[in-house]
Design a protein around this motif. Structure first.
Motif, PDB file in Angstrom:
ATOM      1  N   GLU A 155       0.832  -1.202   0.000  1.00  0.00           N
ATOM      2  CA  GLU A 155       0.000   0.000   0.000  1.00  0.00           C
ATOM      3  C   GLU A 155       0.867   1.253   0.000  1.00  0.00           C
ATOM      4  OE1 GLU A 155      -3.450   1.960  -0.429  1.00  0.00           O
ATOM      5  OE2 GLU A 155      -3.239  -0.216  -0.351  1.00  0.00           O
ATOM      6  N   THR A 179       1.387   0.936  12.199  1.00  0.00           N
ATOM      7  CA  THR A 179       0.352   1.848  11.745  1.00  0.00           C
ATOM      8  C   THR A 179      -0.919   1.623  12.541  1.00  0.00           C
ATOM      9  OG1 THR A 179      -0.463   0.302  10.082  1.00  0.00           O
ATOM     10  CG2 THR A 179       1.341   1.770   9.421  1.00  0.00           C
ATOM     11  N   ARG A 180      -1.845   2.563  12.441  1.00  0.00           N
ATOM     12  CA  ARG A 180      -3.120   2.407  13.147  1.00  0.00           C
ATOM     13  C   ARG A 180      -3.885   1.190  12.640  1.00  0.00           C
ATOM     14  NH1 ARG A 180      -5.554   8.593  13.651  1.00  0.00           N
ATOM     15  NH2 ARG A 180      -3.837   9.435  14.901  1.00  0.00           N
ATOM     16  N   ALA A 181      -3.786   0.938  11.339  1.00  0.00           N
ATOM     17  CA  ALA A 181      -4.476  -0.230  10.782  1.00  0.00           C
ATOM     18  C   ALA A 181      -3.910  -1.519  11.377  1.00  0.00           C
ATOM     19  CB  ALA A 181      -4.351  -0.242   9.263  1.00  0.00           C
ATOM     20  N   GLN A 182      -2.600  -1.578  11.529  1.00  0.00           N
ATOM     21  CA  GLN A 182      -1.994  -2.765  12.113  1.00  0.00           C
ATOM     22  C   GLN A 182      -2.404  -2.938  13.569  1.00  0.00           C
ATOM     23  OE1 GLN A 182       2.064  -1.702  11.211  1.00  0.00           O
ATOM     24  NE2 GLN A 182       2.173  -3.132   9.491  1.00  0.00           N
ATOM     25  N   ARG A 198      -5.216  -1.834  14.929  1.00  0.00           N
ATOM     26  CA  ARG A 198      -6.619  -2.257  14.943  1.00  0.00           C
ATOM     27  C   ARG A 198      -6.753  -3.736  14.600  1.00  0.00           C
ATOM     28  NH1 ARG A 198      -7.545   2.905  12.495  1.00  0.00           N
ATOM     29  NH2 ARG A 198      -7.435   1.937  10.443  1.00  0.00           N
ATOM     30  N   GLU A 199      -5.969  -4.204  13.637  1.00  0.00           N
ATOM     31  CA  GLU A 199      -6.008  -5.614  13.269  1.00  0.00           C
ATOM     32  C   GLU A 199      -5.560  -6.500  14.426  1.00  0.00           C
ATOM     33  OE1 GLU A 199      -4.134  -8.604   9.839  1.00  0.00           O
ATOM     34  OE2 GLU A 199      -3.659  -6.451   9.864  1.00  0.00           O
ATOM     35  N   LEU A 200      -4.507  -6.071  15.126  1.00  0.00           N
ATOM     36  CA  LEU A 200      -4.021  -6.836  16.265  1.00  0.00           C
ATOM     37  C   LEU A 200      -5.055  -6.874  17.383  1.00  0.00           C
ATOM     38  CD1 LEU A 200      -1.737  -8.355  17.680  1.00  0.00           C
ATOM     39  CD2 LEU A 200      -0.824  -6.133  18.433  1.00  0.00           C
ATOM     40  N   ALA A 217      -8.270  -6.586  17.093  1.00  0.00           N
ATOM     41  CA  ALA A 217      -9.387  -7.430  16.673  1.00  0.00           C
ATOM     42  C   ALA A 217      -9.064  -8.910  16.890  1.00  0.00           C
ATOM     43  CB  ALA A 217      -9.719  -7.165  15.207  1.00  0.00           C
ATOM     44  N   LYS A 218      -7.822  -9.286  16.595  1.00  0.00           N
ATOM     45  CA  LYS A 218      -7.426 -10.683  16.819  1.00  0.00           C
ATOM     46  C   LYS A 218      -7.422 -11.026  18.304  1.00  0.00           C
ATOM     47  CE  LYS A 218      -4.611 -11.160  12.635  1.00  0.00           C
ATOM     48  NZ  LYS A 218      -3.253 -11.403  12.093  1.00  0.00           N
TER      49      LYS A 218
END
Length: 266
Positions: free
Chosen positions: A104, A213-216, A218-220, A222-223
């Motif tokens: 990205e 990153t913020r996306a990373q 958030r993904e963590l 969520a897991k």
């Protein structure tokens, strides 16, 4: 008709109009046209420019929230004011070449670098034409040929400013101001993009040094939440049979006790 349909139907005509604008304006200035030829070139310039103004106004009035649309569509305003900038969109095929968009971040950097370089070239060229048209026949003018105008635009857009050629008319100076601001903006964007690339290259292979990153994040999270919910569900399923066994054991104990009381005494 909504804005998306309007854009789809006007994309190709406006691209052709942008190219026609550039050809007609270049012909008028470089050839220093006079008489009927200049009138024809000027008519093409005015008509194509009017197409971009109309396109911008139509899209603006189609928007439900015009203020928000205006803030989020500043490139559309730039296309309306400088129609040849739309030609930068022809470079989109370069950004889709294999190997340039692996992540990205790579995709974003490629878009910025390609479109930024294209915008810089078009900005230099169109400002060279504009300053030459203002300066060519002015008294004491030093920018009198297209070659000199290109040189002046290059040293101005990079904020070098040797001072060997300077505009003497108000119009020429206004073009210079716009070129300087445009050059500073493009230089800042390209410099920031290169800095981002250097940081990524420096941290490549050293994930512990790379900022998340913020996306990373958030993904963590969520897991983690999914694992927590799964663990809680498993604990609940294990607790239910244990509770059932305890409940069944209590009547059995009572029956045993009652059985002992009913036995006849010896």
């Amino acid at each position: 008709m909504n804005e998306i349909t309007w854009k789809r139907h006007t994309e190709v005509p406006l691209m052709v109009a942008s190219l026609a604008y550039l050809v007609a304006y270049s012909w008028r200035v470089i050839a220093d046209l006079t008489g009927p030829a200049r009138a024809v070139a000027t008519t093409v310039v005015v008509m194509t420019w009017a197409m971009f103004i109309v396109d911008y106004l139509v899209r603006l009035f189609m928007a439900d929230r015009r203020g928000a649309w205006f803030r989020h569509n500043l490139p559309a305003l730039a296309f309306a004011l400088v129609p040849v900038l739309r030609l930068v969109r022809l470079l989109r095929f370069v950004t889709r070449l294999p190997g340039l968009r692996s992540t990205e971040g790579d995709r974003l950097r490629t878009d910025i670098m390609v479109y930024g370089a294209g915008a810089a070239i078009i900005l230099i060229y169109i400002c060279s034409l504009a300053v030459l048209e203002f300066e060519r026949h002015a008294p004491d003018a030093t920018i009198t040929t297209f070659g000199i105008a290109i040189w002046w635009a290059c040293v101005t857009v990079t904020t070098t400013g040797f001072g060997d050629y300077t505009p003497v008319t108000d119009g020429g100076r206004l073009v210079g101001v716009g070129l300087m601001f445009g050059g500073v903006a493009l230089a800042g964007i390209i410099t920031a993009t290169l800095a981002s690339l250097v940081v990524e290259l420096a941290t490549r292979g050293n994930d512990d040094r790379e900022p998340a990153t913020r996306a990373q994040v958030r993904e963590l999270m969520a897991k983690v939440e999914a694992l927590t919910a799964a663990a809680a569900s498993a604990d609940g399923r294990r607790a239910a049979p244990a509770a059932g066994d305890a409940a069944g054991a209590a009547p059995a104990a009572g029956e045993a006790a009652n059985g002992g009381d009913d036995r006849p005494g010896g």
